[in-house]
Write a protein that holds these residues in place. Structure first.
Motif, PDB file in Angstrom:
ATOM      1  N   ALA A 424     101.664 172.019  17.804  1.00  0.00           N
ATOM      2  CA  ALA A 424     102.628 172.310  16.742  1.00  0.00           C
ATOM      3  C   ALA A 424     103.575 173.425  17.196  1.00  0.00           C
ATOM      4  O   ALA A 424     104.795 173.346  17.012  1.00  0.00           O
ATOM      5  N   ASP A 451     103.949 170.703  11.221  1.00  0.00           N
ATOM      6  CA  ASP A 451     104.925 171.504  11.973  1.00  0.00           C
ATOM      7  C   ASP A 451     106.351 171.112  11.610  1.00  0.00           C
ATOM      8  O   ASP A 451     106.578 170.190  10.830  1.00  0.00           O
ATOM      9  N   PRO A 454     110.094 167.747  16.252  1.00  0.00           N
ATOM     10  CA  PRO A 454     110.990 166.580  16.247  1.00  0.00           C
ATOM     11  C   PRO A 454     110.388 165.346  15.564  1.00  0.00           C
ATOM     12  O   PRO A 454     111.081 164.358  15.342  1.00  0.00           O
ATOM     13  N   ILE A 456     107.398 162.165  15.303  1.00  0.00           N
ATOM     14  CA  ILE A 456     106.914 161.185  16.292  1.00  0.00           C
ATOM     15  C   ILE A 456     107.319 159.782  15.846  1.00  0.00           C
ATOM     16  O   ILE A 456     107.055 159.396  14.704  1.00  0.00           O
ATOM     17  N   ILE A 464      99.794 157.930  20.961  1.00  0.00           N
ATOM     18  CA  ILE A 464      99.666 159.310  21.456  1.00  0.00           C
ATOM     19  C   ILE A 464      98.213 159.788  21.495  1.00  0.00           C
ATOM     20  O   ILE A 464      97.909 160.759  22.162  1.00  0.00           O
ATOM     21  N   SER A 469      99.187 159.487  27.278  1.00  0.00           N
ATOM     22  CA  SER A 469     100.292 158.892  26.540  1.00  0.00           C
ATOM     23  C   SER A 469     101.184 160.010  26.012  1.00  0.00           C
ATOM     24  O   SER A 469     100.711 160.947  25.369  1.00  0.00           O
ATOM     25  N   ARG A 470     102.481 159.938  26.284  1.00  0.00           N
ATOM     26  CA  ARG A 470     103.405 161.001  25.874  1.00  0.00           C
ATOM     27  C   ARG A 470     104.687 160.384  25.338  1.00  0.00           C
ATOM     28  O   ARG A 470     105.110 159.333  25.785  1.00  0.00           O
ATOM     29  N   LEU A 480      99.970 166.884  29.954  1.00  0.00           N
ATOM     30  CA  LEU A 480      99.326 165.751  30.634  1.00  0.00           C
ATOM     31  C   LEU A 480      99.094 164.572  29.706  1.00  0.00           C
ATOM     32  O   LEU A 480      98.850 163.449  30.137  1.00  0.00           O
ATOM     33  N   LEU A 482      96.560 164.662  27.475  1.00  0.00           N
ATOM     34  CA  LEU A 482      95.094 164.536  27.328  1.00  0.00           C
ATOM     35  C   LEU A 482      94.577 165.191  26.046  1.00  0.00           C
ATOM     36  O   LEU A 482      93.521 164.848  25.550  1.00  0.00           O
ATOM     37  N   GLY A 483      95.374 166.143  25.500  1.00  0.00           N
ATOM     38  CA  GLY A 483      94.923 166.925  24.343  1.00  0.00           C
ATOM     39  C   GLY A 483      94.542 166.040  23.161  1.00  0.00           C
ATOM     40  O   GLY A 483      93.448 166.173  22.593  1.00  0.00           O
ATOM     41  N   ALA A 485      93.943 162.863  23.104  1.00  0.00           N
ATOM     42  CA  ALA A 485      92.853 161.930  23.434  1.00  0.00           C
ATOM     43  C   ALA A 485      91.522 162.645  23.208  1.00  0.00           C
ATOM     44  O   ALA A 485      90.586 162.086  22.635  1.00  0.00           O
ATOM     45  N   PHE A 510      99.460 166.354  11.520  1.00  0.00           N
ATOM     46  CA  PHE A 510      98.258 165.787  12.143  1.00  0.00           C
ATOM     47  C   PHE A 510      97.100 166.039  11.189  1.00  0.00           C
ATOM     48  O   PHE A 510      96.872 167.181  10.773  1.00  0.00           O
TER      49      PHE A 510
HETATM   50  P1  ADP Z   1     100.501 166.871  25.917  1.00  0.00           P
HETATM   51  O1  ADP Z   1     101.017 167.698  24.794  1.00  0.00           O
HETATM   52  O2  ADP Z   1      99.763 167.620  26.941  1.00  0.00           O
HETATM   53  O3  ADP Z   1     101.518 165.949  26.475  1.00  0.00           O
HETATM   54  P2  ADP Z   1      98.860 165.607  23.875  1.00  0.00           P
HETATM   55  O4  ADP Z   1      97.816 164.566  24.029  1.00  0.00           O
HETATM   56  O5  ADP Z   1      98.494 166.855  23.182  1.00  0.00           O
HETATM   57  O6  ADP Z   1      99.392 165.895  25.332  1.00  0.00           O
HETATM   58  O7  ADP Z   1     100.080 164.928  23.131  1.00  0.00           O
HETATM   59  C1  ADP Z   1     100.525 163.666  23.501  1.00  0.00           C
HETATM   60  C2  ADP Z   1     101.980 163.486  23.161  1.00  0.00           C
HETATM   61  O8  ADP Z   1     102.134 163.445  21.746  1.00  0.00           O
HETATM   62  C3  ADP Z   1     102.842 164.631  23.591  1.00  0.00           C
HETATM   63  O9  ADP Z   1     103.282 164.450  24.932  1.00  0.00           O
HETATM   64  C4  ADP Z   1     103.990 164.574  22.627  1.00  0.00           C
HETATM   65  O10 ADP Z   1     104.907 163.613  23.098  1.00  0.00           O
HETATM   66  C5  ADP Z   1     103.341 164.074  21.357  1.00  0.00           C
HETATM   67  N1  ADP Z   1     103.025 165.143  20.414  1.00  0.00           N
HETATM   68  C6  ADP Z   1     101.835 165.756  20.255  1.00  0.00           C
HETATM   69  N2  ADP Z   1     101.885 166.679  19.281  1.00  0.00           N
HETATM   70  C7  ADP Z   1     103.144 166.656  18.807  1.00  0.00           C
HETATM   71  C8  ADP Z   1     103.835 167.359  17.760  1.00  0.00           C
HETATM   72  N3  ADP Z   1     103.234 168.292  17.021  1.00  0.00           N
HETATM   73  N4  ADP Z   1     105.134 167.054  17.528  1.00  0.00           N
HETATM   74  C9  ADP Z   1     105.745 166.099  18.270  1.00  0.00           C
HETATM   75  N5  ADP Z   1     105.156 165.409  19.257  1.00  0.00           N
HETATM   76  C10 ADP Z   1     103.880 165.672  19.521  1.00  0.00           C
END
Ligand code: ADP
Length: 525
Positions: A424, A451, A454, A456, A464, A469-470, A480, A482-483, A485, A510
């Motif tokens: 966030a 938050d 932007p 999703i 995601i 996956s990003r 990466l 991975l967070g 996941a 979230f």
């Molecule tokens: P990382 O942040 O390391 O890329 P995460 O698994 O935490 O990996 O998140 C995956 C993807 O989800 C991010 O690359 C981003 O594109 C999207 N994302 C995650 N949290 C947010 C958020 N709070 N706002 C917008 N996009 C998000």
């Protein structure tokens, strides 16, 4: 026109000629076609033979001035005309007028190919196997009278009686040679069983893998050489195969000597060498499994071994911080805090990576204990606060209700919340707002991190939560993938669910749920 006597004479002539010829079914069929045509005054006709798999084997046509144009006609009659109809319905079909019948294709103007008149198609069968279709075209409309039809049917019966077995038998060695080669030299081990699962053949690779001589494998049930598995098809596996479904499962093969071999088995009912059988393709996956295990052990070891030195860095920095409390340089404490925070973050990442691996292997949550949601969230907020302050973001802690205890691995759930909050912070602009809230819900407890980032896009909202996956934003912070996941695996391992609610441009929320330990005391906050 065509008296009883003439018909019998013609039939006799055909049989005699066929008998006097060599056993090559193609020559015999060709002669039978020409003679039949001559007997009833037809100049255009063909015999199309089919393989066991219903594909066209050969097209034998009567002598023609324009063989190419005529071949085009036969091909069209096979794909969407009279020949196809006869082949599929296995019935004799008469087209009384080819200029009006829909089973007759319109062709370009060509003298060699008849555009008017009548036609007949007769199935050629032997022992239930339809090996061909005989087609004849006559220039006169409605030419094929009852008498002629009857005569043609007896001609076809006679042809089948005389050469039917030659066609079937002669076609088999050719097909057998073809399939034998594929089967015998296949790089995969293949075993053939009857429909009850008794082995009737095995190729070279199968014998090598199972360390059996071919003759020793024959007559064994397939269940003697590998475990049949306990998948959803389980006991009904044979039923399913007999109904024509393909089954695939992981199993263990038992060679005649040496250790068990992990295999992937794919089985299907097929026609092979004229028999209705089941083909079992067995893929030895021991090398692949060893490699997978090696990779897993290696990563586990790396992550594991990173923890020790990182812990030393962390405690050294903390001790240094205490020793330097009286330092006159204000930057010293700031720098130390940055170092400590980054070390903690790194260690959380390593823990999460180790957890991803453990949870993916289906292992249980490590250390479940009754935990206060309030203190857990307060702890997370405290950890993330410095990051938010750096970006001048406002952190709102929203938790006014009485909240129950939850039974969870507190360290793991703390990492879930901090992960969501760090995201966030990472994705919200300078001066943005981040909210952390918790409430009771029908599922137990519901924790929300929202938050002002932007947002999703809808199509990415499930993805995601998969590894690596990003979303591709402009100037997106590094990561990466991975967070989330880890968050999904950790929440699901606790019996909860996690999802995101978001409109592009309007931030994201979230949300995850965790079941509540009903026996535990509620906590007033
Ligand atoms: P990382 O942040 O390391 O890329 P995460 O698994 O935490 O990996 O998140 C995956 C993807 O989800 C991010 O690359 C981003 O594109 C999207 N994302 C995650 N949290 C947010 C958020 N709070 N706002 C917008 N996009 C998000």
């Amino acid at each position: 026109m065509f008296s009883e006597r003439q018909r019998l004479d013609a039939l006799y002539a055909i049989v005699k000629t066929m008998r006097n010829q060599d056993a090559n079914p193609r020559t015999v069929l060709q002669t039978a076609l020409t003679m039949t045509g001559q007997a009833i005054g037809v100049q255009h006709g063909c015999v199309v033979t089919f393989r066991k798999d219903d594909r066209v084997d050969d097209i034998l046509a009567m002598k023609s001035a324009e063989p190419e144009a005529e071949r085009k006609l036969w091909l069209r009659l096979i794909s969407r005309g009279l020949i196809g109809f006869v082949h599929h319905s296995r019935r004799l079909i008469v087209v009384r007028d080819i200029s009006t019948d829909p089973r007759w294709p319109r062709l370009e103007e060509n003298d060699a190919v008849p555009q008017s008149g009548s036609a007949i198609g007769l199935p050629m069968e032997k022992n239930g196997y339809m090996y061909g279709v005989l087609v004849l075209i006559h220039p006169q409309v409605d030419h094929f009278s009852e008498e002629i039809i009857e005569w043609l049917a007896s001609v076809v019966d006679t042809i089948s009686a005389v050469i039917g077995s030659a066609v079937v038998l002669n076609a088999t060695p050719k097909d057998e040679g073809h399939y034998r080669w594929l089967f015998e030299d296949a790089v995969m081990p293949i075993i053939i069983t009857d429909l009850d699962g008794y082995i009737v053949d095995a190729n070279r690779r199968a014998c090598e893998m199972l360390r059996y001589k071919r003759q020793d494998l024959l007559k064994l049930p397939i269940s003697a050489i590998h475990r049949m598995g306990t998948g959803p098809i389980g006991a009904n596996r044979f039923e399913s195969l007999q109904m024509g479904h393909e089954v695939e499962f992981r199993s263990t093969a038992w060679p005649s000597e040496g250790g068990d071999i992990p295999v992937t088995v794919r089985a299907r009912r097929v026609f092979f060498d004229d028999y209705d059988v089941i083909a079992w393709v067995e893929q030895d996956i021991s090398a692949q499994m060893e490699l997978d295990q090696l990779r897993q052990d290696l990563t586990a070891m790396v992550y594991h071994d990173l923890r020790g030195p990182l812990h030393t860095v962390y405690s050294s920095l903390s001790t240094l911080g205490r020793l330097l409390t009286n330092s006159t340089q204000p930057a010293v404490q700031d720098l130390l805090q940055v170092g400590i925070r980054s070390t903690r973050q790194l260690s959380r990442m390593i823990e999460s990576l180790l957890d991803i691996q453990r949870l993916e292997e289906g292992k249980a949550v490590l250390d479940p204990k009754p935990t206060s949601v309030h203190s857990l969230l307060a702890n997370a907020a405290q950890l993330v606060q410095p990051l938010a302050s750096e970006s001048r973001q406002k952190l709102i802690f929203n938790m006014l209700e009485e909240l129950p205890f939850i039974t969870c691995d507190a360290d793991m759930i703390l990492r879930v919340v901090t992960n969501l909050m760090e995201n966030a912070v990472k994705y919200s602009p300078m001066g943005g707002t981040i909210k952390l809230g918790a409430e009771r819900s029908s599922e137990g407890i519901r924790i929300v991190v929202s938050d002002s980032g932007p947002g999703i896009p809808k199509h990415m909202q499930r993805q995601i939560f998969d590894k690596f996956s990003r979303v591709k934003y402009k100037d997106a912070p590094k990561g990466l993938g991975l967070g989330l996941a880890f968050c999904r695996l950790a929440v699901e391992a606790h019996g909860g669910t996690i999802w995101v609610e978001s409109e592009p441009g309007e931030g994201s929320a979230f949300i995850f749920t965790l079941p509540v330990d009903e026996k535990a005391e509620p906590v007033r906050v």
